[in-house]
Design an enzyme around this catalytic site. Structure first.
Site, PDB file in Angstrom:
ATOM      1  N   GLU A  93      -8.775 -12.140   5.437  1.00 54.10           N
ATOM      2  CA  GLU A  93      -7.793 -11.617   6.387  1.00 54.10           C
ATOM      3  C   GLU A  93      -8.439 -11.547   7.763  1.00 54.10           C
ATOM      4  O   GLU A  93      -8.172 -12.364   8.636  1.00 54.10           O
ATOM      5  CB  GLU A  93      -7.302 -10.238   5.942  1.00 54.10           C
ATOM      6  CG  GLU A  93      -6.258  -9.640   6.881  1.00 54.10           C
ATOM      7  CD  GLU A  93      -5.901  -8.208   6.520  1.00 54.10           C
ATOM      8  OE1 GLU A  93      -4.893  -7.720   7.051  1.00 54.10           O
ATOM      9  OE2 GLU A  93      -6.625  -7.579   5.727  1.00 54.10           O
ATOM     10  N   ASP A 103       0.125   4.307   0.842  1.00 52.55           N
ATOM     11  CA  ASP A 103      -0.028   5.098   2.068  1.00 52.55           C
ATOM     12  C   ASP A 103       0.420   4.334   3.308  1.00 52.55           C
ATOM     13  O   ASP A 103       0.328   4.856   4.428  1.00 52.55           O
ATOM     14  CB  ASP A 103      -1.469   5.586   2.235  1.00 52.55           C
ATOM     15  CG  ASP A 103      -2.501   4.476   2.148  1.00 52.55           C
ATOM     16  OD1 ASP A 103      -2.133   3.342   1.759  1.00 52.55           O
ATOM     17  OD2 ASP A 103      -3.684   4.722   2.452  1.00 52.55           O
ATOM     18  N   ASP A 118       2.543  -5.649   2.526  1.00 51.92           N
ATOM     19  CA  ASP A 118       1.317  -4.958   2.927  1.00 51.92           C
ATOM     20  C   ASP A 118       1.616  -3.481   3.209  1.00 51.92           C
ATOM     21  O   ASP A 118       1.405  -2.634   2.367  1.00 51.92           O
ATOM     22  CB  ASP A 118       0.659  -5.635   4.127  1.00 51.92           C
ATOM     23  CG  ASP A 118      -0.821  -5.320   4.237  1.00 51.92           C
ATOM     24  OD1 ASP A 118      -1.377  -4.737   3.281  1.00 51.92           O
ATOM     25  OD2 ASP A 118      -1.438  -5.679   5.254  1.00 51.92           O
ATOM     26  N   GLY A 178     -10.169  -2.258   3.047  1.00 53.97           N
ATOM     27  CA  GLY A 178     -10.881  -1.743   4.204  1.00 53.97           C
ATOM     28  C   GLY A 178     -11.393  -2.893   5.053  1.00 53.97           C
ATOM     29  O   GLY A 178     -11.207  -4.065   4.720  1.00 53.97           O
ATOM     30  N   HIS A 180       0.831  -1.201   0.000  1.00 52.01           N
ATOM     31  CA  HIS A 180       0.000   0.000   0.000  1.00 52.01           C
ATOM     32  C   HIS A 180       0.869   1.256   0.000  1.00 52.01           C
ATOM     33  O   HIS A 180       1.760   1.406   0.851  1.00 52.01           O
ATOM     34  CB  HIS A 180      -0.910   0.022   1.228  1.00 52.01           C
ATOM     35  CG  HIS A 180      -1.998  -1.010   1.184  1.00 52.01           C
ATOM     36  ND1 HIS A 180      -3.269  -0.734   0.714  1.00 52.01           N
ATOM     37  CD2 HIS A 180      -2.005  -2.326   1.540  1.00 52.01           C
ATOM     38  CE1 HIS A 180      -4.013  -1.836   0.799  1.00 52.01           C
ATOM     39  NE2 HIS A 180      -3.271  -2.814   1.292  1.00 52.01           N
ATOM     40  N   HIS A 201      -9.272  -7.799  -1.295  1.00 50.77           N
ATOM     41  CA  HIS A 201      -8.884  -8.133   0.075  1.00 50.77           C
ATOM     42  C   HIS A 201      -9.937  -9.083   0.638  1.00 50.77           C
ATOM     43  O   HIS A 201     -11.112  -8.711   0.775  1.00 50.77           O
ATOM     44  CB  HIS A 201      -8.850  -6.869   0.954  1.00 50.77           C
ATOM     45  CG  HIS A 201      -7.588  -6.072   0.822  1.00 50.77           C
ATOM     46  ND1 HIS A 201      -7.270  -5.354  -0.301  1.00 50.77           N
ATOM     47  CD2 HIS A 201      -6.579  -5.873   1.713  1.00 50.77           C
ATOM     48  CE1 HIS A 201      -6.112  -4.738  -0.114  1.00 50.77           C
ATOM     49  NE2 HIS A 201      -5.671  -5.033   1.094  1.00 50.77           N
TER      50      HIS A 201
END
Length: 372
Positions: free
Chosen positions: A218, A30, A307, A188, A28, A215
């Site tokens: 998880e 960010d 990640d 998210g 990611h 995603h």
């Protein structure tokens, strides 16, 4: 949950692993900022919410805050990074540094994802966000190449699963797929936000022959994986850790795969596993007990990823080093993970093949010879 049994060999060091040509599919933007960059960007826009103005302390804070065992708490740390990524210059800088940092770690191909909808607070349009990030990646790749560290970066545009802009972001991904955007993702909190809420986006992507990952598996279990594959048609699974819940051990100790696990393995569905992050969010108890060991043994299409390098205080080399320590992996194992990842990338087949045969296999062959 061990790896494939093999004769004892000399343990690979982090520095040796750093020299290996690696492939990263789940990172990611960010979640990978340099702490000093966060501080400088925050100062430039007058953002006063950082817990520390010292780069070392700030980096430690991110890791500690993410190390809670809760995905929801983990996601809260992104409030600070996203806050300083609201201008064209900031986005370009962060993307350029991301490419440089990955190249310095020996990554030769990376897919980096981010959510354009989270970078509009200062007035940017979605297209401006994408163009700024692409310009940053181009700059970072050029800088890395100038140092002899060649890297190819593809972008995944992410939609937030709790929001209602997935179709808009999917259209954006298709619009920019000839300009470096290689796919789409949703991310998210999984609980309460099933991927089937975004069927319109996935159906559009399939009509446009576009690639996407989801995603799933998880923080939530098998239903999330099942929906991502059978309802939404995902090409890959972001994490997919909980597929292990469909693998059972009989009285003889041998693993038995359920219908969904068998489907995932038989169809060679790539699993974008992120060991350190999975431990932080509670998806796995420890690196030593991480399902990746069993899934590697059973030859699922497993890939190793970072990640969020900032929150996990990690690199792809460090993730491999942890697996080497936990499962006694050697160069053959690391090459297997790497080829898996390159096979599963969202770039054209000829580009994947060129990297496998031109950089990955020769690179590992040289390392094997040098460390005999």
């Amino acid at each position: 949950m061990g790896g494939i049994l093999k004769p004892m060999s000399q343990t690979l060091t982090l520095e040796q692993i750093r020299r290996a040509p690696k492939v990263l599919l789940h990172d990611h933007l960010d979640g990978g900022l340099r702490p000093e960059t966060i501080i400088e960007l925050a100062d430039a826009i007058g953002y006063a919410g950082l817990p520390s103005s010292n780069a070392t302390e700030l980096g430690a804070w991110f890791t500690a805050a993410a190390d809670s065992g809760s995905l929801e708490r983990y996601l809260e740390t992104f409030g600070h990074t996203v806050a300083v990524m609201q201008t064209r210059d900031a986005l370009e800088r962060v993307a350029a540094e991301c490419a440089e940092d990955l190249a310095a770690d020996g990554v030769v191909y990376a897919e980096v994802r981010y959510a354009p909808e989270q970078h509009l607070e200062a007035g940017l349009e979605l297209e401006e966000v994408v163009e700024a990030v692409q310009a940053g990646f181009a700059l970072g790749c050029a800088r890395a190449a100038g140092r002899g560290e060649s890297i190819r970066v593809g972008t995944l545009l992410t939609a937030m699963r709790h929001a209602a802009r997935s179709s808009e972001i999917a259209e954006l991904a298709v619009r920019y797929r000839d300009a470096g955007v290689v796919g789409f993702d949703i991310a998210g909190a999984e609980a309460g936000h099933p991927p089937t809420r975004h069927l319109d986006a996935f159906e559009y992507l399939r009509r446009e022959n576009a690639h996407f990952t989801i995603h799933a598996g998880e923080a939530f279990g098998l239903p999330s994986i099942w929906e991502a594959l059978q309802w939404c048609g995902a090409d890959r699974l972001g994490h997919g850790v909980r597929i292990v819940d469909d693998i059972h051990h009989g009285g003889d100790g041998q693993p038995s795969l359920g219908r969904l696990a068998s489907y995932v393995r038989d169809k060679r569905v790539p699993l974008e596993m992120c060991p350190s992050s999975n431990v932080q969010t509670g998806a796995a108890e420890s690196i030593q007990s991480h399902p990746i060991g069993l899934l590697r043994q059973l030859r699922f299409r497993v890939t190793v990823n970072t990640d969020n390098r900032l929150q996990s205080g990690t690199t792809l080399s460090a993730e491999f080093a942890k697996l080497v320590e936990a499962f006694d992996y050697d160069w053959d194992d690391l090459e297997w993970f790497t080829v898996n990842a390159m096979k599963s990338a969202f770039v054209p087949f000829d580009e994947r093949l060129a990297l496998i045969n031109g950089r990955i296999k020769p690179g590992f062959a040289q390392l094997k010879w040098a460390t005999q």
